[in-house]
Structure formats: structure tokens, C-alpha cells
Design an enzyme around this catalytic site. Structure first.
Site, PDB file in Angstrom:
ATOM      1  N   LYS A 146      75.806  45.549  75.079  1.00 58.97           N
ATOM      2  CA  LYS A 146      74.789  46.583  75.037  1.00 58.97           C
ATOM      3  C   LYS A 146      73.561  46.128  75.814  1.00 58.97           C
ATOM      4  O   LYS A 146      73.358  44.915  75.890  1.00 58.97           O
ATOM      5  CB  LYS A 146      74.383  46.960  73.609  1.00 58.97           C
ATOM      6  CG  LYS A 146      74.163  45.826  72.618  1.00 58.97           C
ATOM      7  CD  LYS A 146      73.166  44.731  72.852  1.00 58.97           C
ATOM      8  CE  LYS A 146      71.748  44.982  73.165  1.00 58.97           C
ATOM      9  NZ  LYS A 146      70.951  43.758  73.384  1.00 58.97           N
ATOM     10  N   TYR A 231      69.387  49.057  68.681  1.00 59.15           N
ATOM     11  CA  TYR A 231      69.989  48.853  67.352  1.00 59.15           C
ATOM     12  C   TYR A 231      69.411  49.829  66.328  1.00 59.15           C
ATOM     13  O   TYR A 231      70.097  50.241  65.397  1.00 59.15           O
ATOM     14  CB  TYR A 231      69.734  47.426  66.869  1.00 59.15           C
ATOM     15  CG  TYR A 231      70.570  46.390  67.569  1.00 59.15           C
ATOM     16  CD1 TYR A 231      71.876  46.137  67.158  1.00 59.15           C
ATOM     17  CD2 TYR A 231      70.070  45.653  68.629  1.00 59.15           C
ATOM     18  CE1 TYR A 231      72.646  45.185  67.793  1.00 59.15           C
ATOM     19  CE2 TYR A 231      70.826  44.701  69.272  1.00 59.15           C
ATOM     20  CZ  TYR A 231      72.120  44.470  68.851  1.00 59.15           C
ATOM     21  OH  TYR A 231      72.884  43.532  69.492  1.00 59.15           O
TER      22      TYR A 231
HETATM   23  P1  NDP Z   1      71.062  35.200  79.409  1.00 50.71           P
HETATM   24  O1  NDP Z   1      69.943  35.299  80.369  1.00 50.71           O
HETATM   25  O2  NDP Z   1      71.006  34.094  78.412  1.00 50.71           O
HETATM   26  O3  NDP Z   1      72.439  35.069  80.201  1.00 50.71           O
HETATM   27  C1  NDP Z   1      72.816  35.915  81.239  1.00 50.71           C
HETATM   28  C2  NDP Z   1      73.814  35.180  82.144  1.00 50.71           C
HETATM   29  O4  NDP Z   1      74.221  36.081  83.158  1.00 50.71           O
HETATM   30  C3  NDP Z   1      73.232  33.986  82.868  1.00 50.71           C
HETATM   31  O5  NDP Z   1      73.279  32.795  82.111  1.00 50.71           O
HETATM   32  C4  NDP Z   1      74.126  33.908  84.088  1.00 50.71           C
HETATM   33  O6  NDP Z   1      75.326  33.259  83.729  1.00 50.71           O
HETATM   34  C5  NDP Z   1      74.490  35.351  84.356  1.00 50.71           C
HETATM   35  N1  NDP Z   1      73.731  35.947  85.472  1.00 50.71           N
HETATM   36  C6  NDP Z   1      74.282  36.405  86.620  1.00 50.71           C
HETATM   37  N2  NDP Z   1      73.357  36.905  87.428  1.00 50.71           N
HETATM   38  C7  NDP Z   1      72.169  36.737  86.817  1.00 50.71           C
HETATM   39  C8  NDP Z   1      70.831  37.047  87.179  1.00 50.71           C
HETATM   40  N3  NDP Z   1      70.507  37.635  88.358  1.00 50.71           N
HETATM   41  N4  NDP Z   1      69.842  36.729  86.313  1.00 50.71           N
HETATM   42  C9  NDP Z   1      70.125  36.158  85.135  1.00 50.71           C
HETATM   43  N5  NDP Z   1      71.385  35.854  84.731  1.00 50.71           N
HETATM   44  C10 NDP Z   1      72.399  36.127  85.571  1.00 50.71           C
HETATM   45  O7  NDP Z   1      71.198  36.599  78.689  1.00 50.71           O
HETATM   46  P2  NDP Z   1      71.844  36.922  77.263  1.00 50.71           P
HETATM   47  O8  NDP Z   1      73.051  36.120  77.056  1.00 50.71           O
HETATM   48  O9  NDP Z   1      70.799  36.885  76.228  1.00 50.71           O
HETATM   49  O10 NDP Z   1      72.215  38.487  77.461  1.00 50.71           O
HETATM   50  C11 NDP Z   1      73.313  38.887  78.248  1.00 50.71           C
HETATM   51  C12 NDP Z   1      73.750  40.288  77.823  1.00 50.71           C
HETATM   52  O11 NDP Z   1      74.162  40.263  76.470  1.00 50.71           O
HETATM   53  C13 NDP Z   1      72.637  41.336  77.884  1.00 50.71           C
HETATM   54  O12 NDP Z   1      73.157  42.554  78.321  1.00 50.71           O
HETATM   55  C14 NDP Z   1      72.159  41.463  76.449  1.00 50.71           C
HETATM   56  O13 NDP Z   1      71.645  42.741  76.158  1.00 50.71           O
HETATM   57  C15 NDP Z   1      73.427  41.193  75.695  1.00 50.71           C
HETATM   58  N6  NDP Z   1      73.178  40.598  74.378  1.00 50.71           N
HETATM   59  C16 NDP Z   1      73.753  41.150  73.290  1.00 50.71           C
HETATM   60  C17 NDP Z   1      73.532  40.646  72.043  1.00 50.71           C
HETATM   61  C18 NDP Z   1      74.197  41.262  70.858  1.00 50.71           C
HETATM   62  O14 NDP Z   1      73.834  40.897  69.745  1.00 50.71           O
HETATM   63  N7  NDP Z   1      75.158  42.130  71.018  1.00 50.71           N
HETATM   64  C19 NDP Z   1      72.635  39.502  71.830  1.00 50.71           C
HETATM   65  C20 NDP Z   1      72.111  38.956  73.052  1.00 50.71           C
HETATM   66  C21 NDP Z   1      72.364  39.498  74.277  1.00 50.71           C
HETATM   67  P3  NDP Z   1      76.108  32.268  84.718  1.00 50.71           P
HETATM   68  O15 NDP Z   1      75.180  31.107  84.915  1.00 50.71           O
HETATM   69  O16 NDP Z   1      77.320  31.918  83.957  1.00 50.71           O
HETATM   70  O17 NDP Z   1      76.394  33.006  85.978  1.00 50.71           O
END
Ligand code: NDP
Length: 388
Positions: A146, A231
Site C-alpha cells: 500500500k 489505514y
Molecule cells: P524503504 O525506503 O525502507 O525501502 C524501499 C526500498 O526500495 C529501498 O531499500 C530500495 O531497495 C528500493 N528502492 C528502489 N528505488 C528506490 C528509490 N528511488 N528510492 C528509495 N528506495 C528505492 O521503504 P519501506 O520499506 O518503508 O516502504 C516500502 C513500501 O512498503 C512502501 O510502499 C510503503 O508504503 C510500504 N510499507 C508498508 C507497510 C505495511 O505495514 N503494510 C509498512 C512499511 C512500508 P533496494 O536497495 O533493495 O533496491
């Protein structure tokens, strides 16, 4: 006759009504369910559906990958990352074969990998549509985090791509598998407490990192509304079991200098039939995590309401007494079950699109200062059934 799980899955996806034999199971008509909706027996490791995570950030690392160690119908089978260090770390930690490790350039080659059944997109919001569509085009089922995308139009493109590929699409709405939230759905809809009159909810946390993608409109699509306010909208809809009819919203950012691209704080009133209303608020400038239902004969409240664990509930009748569960494990196992049984997920793409339509209306109202009507057509108006 020797029949592999993959043969069976391909029959299901093609919708063939043939009779097949599965290892460990007697002859089954694949149009019937394999077992009760309460859940299938744990599959042997080699039979579990393979999940590949795309984007190894905080949520994938801290929640989804650990949850995949507890799932009974699916397992972590692969990763897609743009960070070479993570390839090595994750490969070692989760014993992943090199052939199941991808980066964003090699992503489409997953199409040739039979070990991966489900792609779980955990990227920044504006990347959800592209990577979900490419996953469907690669012939994979998709779980997308989401908010589903950053526009209702993109949500529809994702739905179309999955339909065209004959694959399933679900959204990471984990709270549909959480007992206290499920009780809130029951209380709101069964009129145990009388008619729902008013709901209120807040989901906020302070975000003080100017470099965060969550503050970059291009990547996030919006501010706290899209990130965590969603949420509160979800809770309002699953508690009411009805679609809203209009919304009024206000951008109440306290320190605009910290939020040049997205809102810092937003408040809205979502109107439902029979004058019921949801008062919602979401902020990156404050802290809050609660949901409350006021009905004609009583009330119910969750606080915290949306956390990964530690959710607590109380009502005017008695406190809620439910176990804490691994929401993500249940969510992923239920999606795997839907694939295995060719069932419909209770958190489909249509629900993600519905929420996007509501959030777009909230932003429109906050911007124009006018009430915005919501008129869902039949396909857009998805409401989760209560009994599941
Ligand atoms: P993070 O910033 O921690 O992680 C995002 C990951 O995406 C990065 O570590 C990277 O992984 C990859 N990535 C690729 N391109 C980019 C870019 N341009 N900028 C930043 N990151 C990039 O985010 P979250 O894990 O917190 O969130 C990710 C998704 O999950 C979101 O859509 C968020 O809304 C959702 N989410 C849902 C939750 C829930 O409870 N359902 C809780 C938290 C988040 P890599 O290094 O492997 O390429």
C-alpha cells in the site's frame, strides 16, 4: 500419474476443469476447494509457493522476510534489489540460489524462473505500478504494498495487466488478517452496538528526515495520507461495510517549510449513507495510532489500531481479548491459498483502487476547499465480505 505442483498451478491458472492428482492428495476436481477456507495444511518446503521480494528496504527486511520464515504455504524464494551488498547478504542469510537473485535490470528475466510464483512489490509508492505490471507480464501473481499506486489510473492499469495475464493481484492490507480489526468489522457491521453513527481515527508519526523518499512527491505520490492515513480510511470502510458518498478535507500542515512537496498534516471527514461519518487525521508532524466507533448503543475502540503487534481493543460491553498474530504471515499465506484454491483474495487490486479514488478526492477537497462527491461504479466499489 506423476503431477507436480507447478503443473497443478498452471491448470488452475488456465481455468481448466480437469481432474488432477496431487502428491499426497486423492483425485480432486480443481474447480472445488482443496480444503476449508480456515486454511490448508502446511505444505512441504519444496511444494510451497515461491515469493520474490522486490525492494529490500525496512519493511521487506524487518517484517516480510521474517514473516516468510513462518508461512506454511509460501516461502522466500528470491529477491530483486538495486544494492549489490544486499544481494550477498540476503543470499547468504536466506540461502538463496544465485539464479533467484535479480536486480532492476534483470527483473524481467523472472519470467523464466519457475521457482518464483509470487512477486511482492515493496518499493517506493510511485514504482508500484510499473513493477507490478511487469511482474504480471512475466506471468507471476503479485502482492503490492500500500498505497497500491499513486493514481487511480495506474491502479486500473495494474488490474488490467493481472487480468490479461490470468494472474492474481492483491494489496498488502495486513490488518484484514488481524483479530482486533476483524472484531471491529464485525461490531460495526453486525450492529451489535446499534447503528454506526460516527468513527474517528488518527495515524501519524513524526518524519524528520529531509532526504526521505516519503517527502518526495515524485516517489511517494503524497504525504502521510498515502502512507499511513490510508489505514484510517481502510478501518472506516471495513467497519462500516459501506462505500462513502462524499468527502471534505483540510491541509493542516503546521510547518510548511518542512514539507515543500507533500502535506505535513491532513484532516478529513468522509461521509457515509445515513449520515454516518469518519473523522480522519494523518500527520508527519505528530504521533497517533487509534480508531473509534460510536454507535447508537455503545462504542468500540482500538489503540494502538494499526501496529504490527500490540494492538489492543476495548468496547462499551467488554474489553477485546484476542491473540497477537503475525499479520504478514497470515496475509501472504491467505494469498497463497487463493492461488492454490483459485479463490478470490479479500484484499484485491480493486480495493487498492477504491482507496486511491478516496485519497484523490481527499486531496482534491483539501486543494479546492469544496466537498467532493464519491460515486463508485460497480467494479470500483469493492467491499470486503464480512464472513471471511
Ligand atoms: P524503504 O525506503 O525502507 O525501502 C524501499 C526500498 O526500495 C529501498 O531499500 C530500495 O531497495 C528500493 N528502492 C528502489 N528505488 C528506490 C528509490 N528511488 N528510492 C528509495 N528506495 C528505492 O521503504 P519501506 O520499506 O518503508 O516502504 C516500502 C513500501 O512498503 C512502501 O510502499 C510503503 O508504503 C510500504 N510499507 C508498508 C507497510 C505495511 O505495514 N503494510 C509498512 C512499511 C512500508 P533496494 O536497495 O533493495 O533496491
Amino acid at each position: 500419474m506423476s503431477y507436480s505442483r507447478r503443473d497443478f498451478l498452471s491448470h488452475l491458472s488456465l481455468g481448466l476443469g480437469s481432474v488432477v492428482a496431487l502428491p499426497g492428495l486423492t483425485m480432486l476436481d480443481n474447480t472445488k476447494r482443496l480444503s476449508s477456507a480456515a486454511g490448508l495444511a502446511e505444505l512441504p518446503e519444496s511444494e510451497k509457493l515461491g515469493v520474490a521480494l522486490v525492494g529490500l528496504g525496512r519493511y521487506a527486511t524487518g517484517q516480510i522476510a521474517p514473516a516468510l520464515q513462518e508461512t506454511t504455504l509460501c516461502r522466500l524464494a528470491g529477491i530483486v534489489t538495486g544494492t549489490p551488498r544486499k544481494e550477498e547478504e540476503w543470499g547468504r542469510k536466506y540461502d538463496l540460489p544465485e539464479s533467484n537473485i535479480y536486480n532492476y535490470e534483470t527483473y524481467d528475466q523472472i519470467a523464466d524462473n519457475d521457482d518464483i510464483d509470487i512477486i511482492y512489490v515493496v518499493l517506493p509508492n510511485s514504482m508500484h505500478a510499473e513493477y507490478s505490471i511487469r511482474a504480471a507480464e512475466a506471468g507471476k501473481h503479485v502482492i503490492c504494498e500500500k498505497p497500491m499506486a499513486t493514481s487511480a489510473r495506474d491502479c486500473q492499469r495494474m488490474i488490467d495487466a493481472s487480468q490479461k495475464a490470468g494472474r492474481k493481484l492483491s494489496i498488502g492490507y495486513r490488518l484484514h488478517f488481524e483479530p482486533h480489526n476483524k472484531e471491529m468489522m464485525r461490531l460495526g457491521r453486525s450492529e451489535v452496538l446499534g447503528n454506526a453513527e460516527q468513527m474517528s481515527g488518527t495515524h501519524s508519526f513524526p518524519l524528520n528526515d529531509p532526504g526521505a523518499w516519503r517527502l518526495d512527491k515524485e516517489l511517494a505520490g503524497g504525504g502521510p495520507l498515502m502512507d499511513v492515513g490510508i489505514y484510517v480510511i481502510q478501518a472506516g470502510l471495513y467497519t462500516m461495510g459501506q462505500l462513502p458518498t462524499s468527502v471534505m478535507a483540510w491541509d493542516e500542515t503546521q510547518n510548511p517549510e518542512n514539507f515543500p512537496e507533500v502535506e505535513g498534516t491532513i484532516r478529513w471527514e468522509l461521509n457515509f449513507p445515513k449520515d454516518a461519518v469518519l473523522y480522519g487525521e494523518s500527520s508527519y508532524e505528530d504521533r497517533g495510532n487509534n480508531f473509534r466507533l460510536e454507535a447508537t448503543n455503545g462504542w468500540a475502540e482500538l489503540s494502538p489500531a494499526y501496529s504490527y503487534s500490540g494492538i489492543r481493543g476495548d468496547t462499551s460491553e467488554e474489553p477485546m481479548d484476542f491473540p497477537q498474530v503475525n499479520q504478514q504471515a497470515l496475509q501472504m499465506d491467505d494469498f497463497a491459498r487463493c492461488i492454490l484454491e483459485d479463490d478470490r483474495t479479500i484484499v484485491p487490486g480493486e480495493m487498492g483502487k477504491r482507496d486511491m479514488i478516496i485519497m484523490e478526492a481527499i486531496y482534491e477537497s483539501a486543494e479546492t476547499g469544496r466537498e467532493v462527491s464519491l460515486d463508485f461504479d460497480k467494479e470500483e466499489g469493492y467491499i470486503r465480505p464480512l464472513a471471511e
